[in-house]
Each structure stands twice: as structure tokens, then as C-alpha cells.
Design a protein around this motif. Structure first.
Motif, PDB file in Angstrom:
ATOM      1  N   ARG A   3       0.860  -1.155  -0.218  1.00 46.06           N
ATOM      2  CA  ARG A   3      -0.082  -0.243  -0.083  1.00 46.06           C
ATOM      3  C   ARG A   3       0.849   1.308   0.148  1.00 46.06           C
ATOM      4  O   ARG A   3       1.600   1.330   0.970  1.00 46.06           O
ATOM      5  N   ILE A   4       0.520   2.067  -1.240  1.00 46.36           N
ATOM      6  CA  ILE A   4       1.665   3.198  -1.292  1.00 46.36           C
ATOM      7  C   ILE A   4       0.902   4.332  -1.101  1.00 46.36           C
ATOM      8  O   ILE A   4      -0.064   4.637  -1.834  1.00 46.36           O
ATOM      9  N   LEU A   5       1.502   5.357  -0.460  1.00 45.95           N
ATOM     10  CA  LEU A   5       1.143   6.780  -0.280  1.00 45.95           C
ATOM     11  C   LEU A   5       1.987   7.504  -1.283  1.00 45.95           C
ATOM     12  O   LEU A   5       3.012   7.477  -0.997  1.00 45.95           O
ATOM     13  N   LEU A   6       1.111   8.071  -2.211  1.00 45.63           N
ATOM     14  CA  LEU A   6       1.809   9.116  -3.229  1.00 45.63           C
ATOM     15  C   LEU A   6       1.321  10.454  -3.028  1.00 45.63           C
ATOM     16  O   LEU A   6       0.219  10.543  -3.077  1.00 45.63           O
ATOM     17  N   ALA A   7       2.321  11.279  -2.929  1.00 48.67           N
ATOM     18  CA  ALA A   7       1.860  12.549  -2.789  1.00 48.67           C
ATOM     19  C   ALA A   7       2.855  13.332  -3.983  1.00 48.67           C
ATOM     20  O   ALA A   7       4.053  13.190  -4.069  1.00 48.67           O
ATOM     21  N   GLU A   8       2.070  13.970  -4.783  1.00 50.35           N
ATOM     22  CA  GLU A   8       2.601  14.580  -6.282  1.00 50.35           C
ATOM     23  C   GLU A   8       1.713  15.807  -6.560  1.00 50.35           C
ATOM     24  O   GLU A   8       0.619  15.405  -6.863  1.00 50.35           O
ATOM     25  N   ASP A   9       2.181  16.918  -6.577  1.00 49.76           N
ATOM     26  CA  ASP A   9       1.528  18.146  -7.173  1.00 49.76           C
ATOM     27  C   ASP A   9       1.140  18.399  -8.494  1.00 49.76           C
ATOM     28  O   ASP A   9       0.181  18.976  -8.969  1.00 49.76           O
ATOM     29  N   ASP A  10       1.755  17.559  -9.351  1.00 42.87           N
ATOM     30  CA  ASP A  10       1.652  17.637 -10.722  1.00 42.87           C
ATOM     31  C   ASP A  10       0.637  16.941 -11.004  1.00 42.87           C
ATOM     32  O   ASP A  10       0.585  15.693 -11.252  1.00 42.87           O
ATOM     33  N   ASP A  47       2.886   1.020   3.487  1.00 40.57           N
ATOM     34  CA  ASP A  47       3.808   0.339   3.574  1.00 40.57           C
ATOM     35  C   ASP A  47       5.150   1.234   3.023  1.00 40.57           C
ATOM     36  O   ASP A  47       6.126   0.824   3.301  1.00 40.57           O
ATOM     37  N   ILE A  48       4.770   2.211   2.183  1.00 42.06           N
ATOM     38  CA  ILE A  48       5.790   3.094   1.723  1.00 42.06           C
ATOM     39  C   ILE A  48       5.459   4.472   1.414  1.00 42.06           C
ATOM     40  O   ILE A  48       4.096   4.565   0.915  1.00 42.06           O
ATOM     41  N   LEU A  49       6.279   5.388   1.403  1.00 40.32           N
ATOM     42  CA  LEU A  49       5.845   6.695   1.026  1.00 40.32           C
ATOM     43  C   LEU A  49       6.706   7.115  -0.147  1.00 40.32           C
ATOM     44  O   LEU A  49       7.769   6.893  -0.061  1.00 40.32           O
ATOM     45  N   VAL A  50       6.009   7.843  -1.300  1.00 37.04           N
ATOM     46  CA  VAL A  50       6.590   8.164  -2.562  1.00 37.04           C
ATOM     47  C   VAL A  50       6.094   9.603  -2.769  1.00 37.04           C
ATOM     48  O   VAL A  50       4.811   9.767  -2.673  1.00 37.04           O
ATOM     49  N   VAL A  76      10.840   5.613   2.508  1.00 34.36           N
ATOM     50  CA  VAL A  76      10.695   6.992   1.750  1.00 34.36           C
ATOM     51  C   VAL A  76      11.460   7.007   0.440  1.00 34.36           C
ATOM     52  O   VAL A  76      12.658   6.809   0.410  1.00 34.36           O
ATOM     53  N   ILE A  77      10.652   7.198  -0.612  1.00 38.37           N
ATOM     54  CA  ILE A  77      11.164   7.649  -1.898  1.00 38.37           C
ATOM     55  C   ILE A  77      10.912   9.052  -2.315  1.00 38.37           C
ATOM     56  O   ILE A  77       9.478   9.191  -2.302  1.00 38.37           O
ATOM     57  N   PHE A  78      11.764   9.909  -2.544  1.00 35.39           N
ATOM     58  CA  PHE A  78      11.453  11.212  -2.957  1.00 35.39           C
ATOM     59  C   PHE A  78      11.795  11.382  -4.529  1.00 35.39           C
ATOM     60  O   PHE A  78      12.578  10.513  -4.996  1.00 35.39           O
ATOM     61  N   ILE A  79      10.795  12.125  -5.018  1.00 38.33           N
ATOM     62  CA  ILE A  79      11.028  12.283  -6.493  1.00 38.33           C
ATOM     63  C   ILE A  79      10.952  13.839  -6.609  1.00 38.33           C
ATOM     64  O   ILE A  79      10.325  14.658  -5.694  1.00 38.33           O
ATOM     65  N   THR A  80      11.870  14.533  -7.501  1.00 38.68           N
ATOM     66  CA  THR A  80      12.192  15.886  -7.761  1.00 38.68           C
ATOM     67  C   THR A  80      12.494  16.424  -8.776  1.00 38.68           C
ATOM     68  O   THR A  80      13.460  15.331  -9.647  1.00 38.68           O
ATOM     69  N   GLY A  81      12.431  17.489  -9.182  1.00 38.85           N
ATOM     70  CA  GLY A  81      13.406  17.964 -10.449  1.00 38.85           C
ATOM     71  C   GLY A  81      14.168  19.069 -10.164  1.00 38.85           C
ATOM     72  O   GLY A  81      14.720  19.926 -10.764  1.00 38.85           O
ATOM     73  N   PHE A  82      14.367  19.246  -8.703  1.00 40.38           N
ATOM     74  CA  PHE A  82      15.438  20.373  -7.940  1.00 40.38           C
ATOM     75  C   PHE A  82      16.430  19.308  -7.343  1.00 40.38           C
ATOM     76  O   PHE A  82      16.325  18.942  -6.311  1.00 40.38           O
TER      77      PHE A  82
END
Length: 123
Positions: A3-10, A47-50, A76-82
């Protein structure tokens, strides 16, 4: 299946990320920002935060800190353009499993999630 919690504003990217993780067999709870995702943290049923690092309101670093307060071993996995923000994230949040720099291939996200989950399962 995790079960993945995904937070992405795009709004254009979020559905693609969620679909790729769902196609890999995971359940995805997707939100457009950290503030909307907080109630899911309170359930303790992820189970994991992305998370994207840079979001309006509660950013990815703050969301990860809240998540780690509730579940210290949560991957925790981060995604970023910065890239500069990515360096800060590594220095301020314990237990970050991976930072993916945009643009990345969707398979890279699935692989990073599966690897982080395997690390937790083997510890």
C-alpha cells in the motif's frame, strides 16, 4: 502487494505514477499535496511513502518527517526536479531509500519501490 502513499502536485504526472505502481501490483493512495495525505499517515496502514519534494503547503520533507514520526521504519522515496533540494532531503530526513530526479522512467520508480520494500522485509 504494498500500500503506497503517493504525494505529487503535478496533476499530469500523478496519474502516470499511480498507474505504473498499480500495474506492478501495488495499491496506490494518490494525493496532490502533503496536507491532503496526512490523514492516511494517521491510519498507519501504508507500507511506503513516495513523495515529490517540492509541493505547496506541506512539502515532501515535512511529510516524510511526519510519516517517520508515526512509523520510523517506513521506506521513503522522493521524486524531484530540483537537485539542490534533493541534497537537503538526504541531510534532513533519516531513512530515505531513494531520490529519483525528474524526468525518470516509470520502471525506475517501480524498481525503487520494490527494492525499498525488499530491504524492509529482509531487515
Amino acid at each position: 502487494m504494498a500500500r503506497i502513499l503517493l504525494a505529487e502536485d503535478d496533476d499530469n504526472l500523478r496519474p502516470f505514477l499511480a498507474r505504473s505502481l498499480e500495474n506492478a501490483g501495488h495499491e496506490v493512495l494518490a494525493f496532490r499535496d502533503g496536507e491532503d495525505a496526512i490523514p492516511v499517515l494517521d491510519t498507519g496502514e501504508i507500507d511506503i511513502l513516495v513523495s515529490d519534494l517540492v509541493m505547496p503547503g506541506i512539502n515532501g520533507i515535512e511529510l516524510a518527517r511526519l510519516a517517520k514520526d508515526k512509523a520510523p521504519d517506513l521506506p521513503v522515496i522522493f521524486i524531484t526536479g530540483f537537485s539542490a533540494v534533493a541534497v537537503e532531503a538526504l541531510e534532513t530526513v533519516d531513512g530515505v531509500n531513494k531520490i529519483l530526479s525528474k524526468p525518470f522512467h516509470l520502471n525506475s520508480l517501480v524498481e525503487a519501490v520494490n527494492r525499498a520494500l525488499a530491504e524492509v522485509a529482509s531487515s
